[in-house]
Design an enzyme around this catalytic site. Structure first.
Site, PDB file in Angstrom:
ATOM      1  N   LYS A 281       0.839  -1.191   0.000  1.00  0.00           N
ATOM      2  CA  LYS A 281       0.000   0.000   0.000  1.00  0.00           C
ATOM      3  C   LYS A 281       0.878   1.246   0.000  1.00  0.00           C
ATOM      4  CE  LYS A 281      -4.222   1.555   2.317  1.00  0.00           C
ATOM      5  NZ  LYS A 281      -5.153   1.238   3.420  1.00  0.00           N
ATOM      6  N   GLU A 367     -18.898  -5.540  10.863  1.00  0.00           N
ATOM      7  CA  GLU A 367     -19.776  -4.735  11.700  1.00  0.00           C
ATOM      8  C   GLU A 367     -20.804  -5.584  12.449  1.00  0.00           C
ATOM      9  OE1 GLU A 367     -18.061  -2.107   8.555  1.00  0.00           O
ATOM     10  OE2 GLU A 367     -19.066  -4.073   8.539  1.00  0.00           O
ATOM     11  N   ARG A 395     -25.311  -2.094   8.045  1.00  0.00           N
ATOM     12  CA  ARG A 395     -24.990  -3.504   7.813  1.00  0.00           C
ATOM     13  C   ARG A 395     -25.295  -4.367   9.029  1.00  0.00           C
ATOM     14  NH1 ARG A 395     -19.183  -3.799   5.146  1.00  0.00           N
ATOM     15  NH2 ARG A 395     -20.259  -5.288   3.846  1.00  0.00           N
TER      16      ARG A 395
END
Length: 635
Positions: A281, A367, A395
């Site tokens: 990244k 979540e 969610r």
């Protein structure tokens, strides 16, 4: 940018030599740093997938071959290679979306930007191809962080069930989502990263044994027959293969030759294949590579040479106010613990984690698990605070309802980026939370109007032991304090209506919700200029409706609610219901966000576009009061 400007579509890549492809990758990185520095956006994820995206478009024939990106954070390189190279208004009104967008290009198949969903899309597309007699492969690119989501594993379980559906799963493994990837899957992938690899060992064994006279070939065949067990011993990718998925990797995600070779093999397999790619990244940009926090996952406007943010006028953010108060609460109460779903820094829990490392739980992008795990913590006497973007709590609705509220548990949900967030587009506007949560019995919901109220209402929320509580606030800089001039019940009076001669009642009661307080006060000023008297109240806790509100409303001719939430089922609807239940028959006008998916733009531009600003609201309220004035008096 000599090479990049020649790329108008993926097939233009076919004409480039290996040396030119390497040069193109460097041009793309330079372009990304230069352009995203001007606008802000997801810089780190895209710097990490330059070679991978080039290889994908060289091996697969988009849009016939469907290439899907989970979350879409890493789609900028894909945009560049599919002819979208004007980044001057990235994430701004009229410019490119920061995510895949079907309105922009036929190469963008889905525009989801909630994690862990792409494998389910891919499963459905592959099933449809099979039913339609198509043999075109479907390619799903998913990060290691998104693989911590349960939905991804539900999809994998189904994908593995069909050996003859061409579906290539590219795992972009950079050890991070926003923060370093957490959990058992992360440990498994780490094992794969640090292993030299089965394929290299088997290749050596084949050469060595086949050169051995008489018994060499027989030994090799025995060894090859034990392939599954040997793979688990040398490179334990058995977790994937136990699901029935062919596994290729790990592959250096910055080696174009290796990537193209692996993807070509995967394309030719004819069934579900996982290609495990190791990427870095922020690769190629020193400021990102040296940033241990999130490798520049998302940036605002920055100085491209240093990576330092460009000053934007200062002021404290809503998130930082919460962060400070959480640390203060943590010092006062040992029962308070923090929970994050792979977003420790973005939601402001990093200072709490630093102060109380044993009392913070990062569950990864999960979540649903976060909410029910919080229920378990609360059941055992702790008070969990789950900080999450408002849009992502959608969610876990069932878990809030059945696992927390039904069990009367003291869990506090802190919803960051509530209301119109703007530049991240439709999926990131937090415009559903107050509607969704209104229907949950016992839940209490606070909408602070300023920094002082964030602190006060967070403290009030964590005092509740027998019901879920919610504190929701906006994105960006918190404005000046909005003082109260009085109190009615539990509501703050922000402006008392001026008495008008001969009037028995004030004209308008404005119920201001959260960050809309400055707008509500401006509306009152504009009404006053038209001779219309108005009271402005902040309920503070918008669920349940304050029992004193109907009585206060009865002292006015009109009730107006102003909220940064969808109009359907929001605070306005709850207030209207409360007035009906109390037999207070007054005109009620609710101002909020229309129930539609809003295009990306700045928050101010969106609020103006949907009429959620003071001049538009005042104009409509003035017309309503004038209509009442013109109505004949009932005998």
């Amino acid at each position: 940018m000599a090479l990049l400007t020649r790329i108008r579509g993926p097939r233009d890549l076919d004409r480039l030599t290996p040396g030119q492809l390497a040069a193109l990758a460097q041009e793309i990185r330079t372009f990304l740093v230069t352009e995203v520095s001007k606008t802000g956006g997801h810089l780190g994820p895209n710097l990490g997938v330059v070679e991978l995206t080039i290889a994908l478009h060289r091996v697969f024939d988009s849009p016939r071959d469907r290439i899907l990106f989970d979350t879409g954070h890493q789609s900028y390189v894909h945009k560049l290679l599919t002819g979208r190279q004007d980044f001057s208004r990235l994430r701004m009104k009229g410019g490119l979306s920061g995510y895949p967008s079907r309105a922009e290009s036929e190469h963008d198949v889905i525009e989801n930007s909630h994690a862990s969903t792409v494998l389910s899309y891919a499963d459905g597309l592959a099933k449809a191809n099979q039913l339609l007699g198509k043999n075109d492969p479907v390619v799903a690119v998913i990060g290691d962080g998104a693989l911590t989501g349960g939905m991804a594993w539900e999809a994998l379980n189904n994908i593995a069930d069909a050996e003859d559906r061409p579906l290539v799963i590219v795992v972009n493994d950079n050890e991070r989502s926003y923060s370093p990837t957490i959990g058992g899957l992360a440990n498994h992938l780490a094992t794969l990263r640090t292993t030299q690899g089965y394929e290299r060992f088997l290749s050596w064994g084949k050469d060595a044994l086949q050169r051995t006279p008489v018994v060499g070939q027989q030994l090799f065949e025995t060894l090859h027959g034990a392939k599954k067990g040997l793979k688990d011993f040398i490179a334990p990718q058995g977790m994937f293969e136990d699901l029935g998925l062919k596994y290729i990797g790990p592959i250096d995600g910055h080696d174009l030759t290796a990537l193209e070779s692996a993807l070509t093999k995967a394309r030719g397999f004819g069934g579900p294949v996982i290609v495990h790619c190791l990427t870095e990244k922020g690769r190629g940009y020193h400021a990102a590579e040296n940033n241990d926090e999130d490798r520049f996952h998302a940036v605002g406007k920055i100085h491209p040479e240093t990576g330092l943010p460009i000053a934007s006028g200062g002021g404290q953010s809503w998130t930082s106010v919460f962060a400070e108060e959480m640390v203060a609460l943590g010092r006062e109460r040992e029962d308070i613990v923090g929970i994050t779903a792979a977003m420790l820094h973005p939601v402001g829990l990093a200072p709490f984690a630093e102060a109380f490392p044993d009392r913070i739980f990062d569950v990864g992008i999960a979540e649903q698990h976060a909410v029910t795990s919080a229920a378990g913590l609360a059941t055992n006497g702790l008070h969990p605070v789950f900080a999450v973007y408002a849009t992502f709590l959608n969610r876990a609705f069932d878990q809030v309802l059945m696992d927390v509220a039904l069990h009367k548990l003291g869990v506090t949900f802190v919803l960051d980026r509530a209301g119109v967030t703007g530049d991240d587009g439709a999926s990131h506007n937090g415009m559903w939370d107050m509607s969704m949560l209104q229907i949950i019995p016992t839940l209490r919901l606070a909408a602070p109007r300023d920094a002082d109220q964030v602190r006060a209402q967070l403290r009030e929320a964590v005092q509740v032991k027998d019901a879920p509580t919610v504190v929701r606030y906006s994105k960006g800089t918190v404005g000046p304090a909005v003082p109260a001039v009085g109190r009615v019940g539990g509501m703050d009076v922000l402006r008392a209506a001026e008495e008008s001669s001969g009037a028995h009642r004030a004209d308008v009661l404005i119920v201001s919700v959260g960050a809309m307080a400055p707008t509500s006060l401006e509306v009152a000023d504009l009404l006053a200029a038209q001779g219309i008297t108005a009271t402005v109240v902040d309920p503070r806790w918008v669920k349940p409706v304050d029992p004193a509100l109907p009585g206060l409303a009865a002292e006015h001719r009109v009730v107006v609610t102003i909220e940064d939430n969808g109009r359907v089922g929001g605070v306005g609807a709850a207030v209207a219901q409360a007035l009906r239940d109390a037999d207070v028959d007054l005109p009620v006008r609710d101002f909020g966000i229309p129930q539609e998916f809003l295009d990306h733009a700045s928050r101010a531009e969106i609020l103006a576009e949907i009429g959620l600003n003071a001049p538009d609201i005042a104009r409509k309220v003035t017309a309503l009061v004038s209509k009442l004035d013109a109505a004949p008096v009932q005998a």
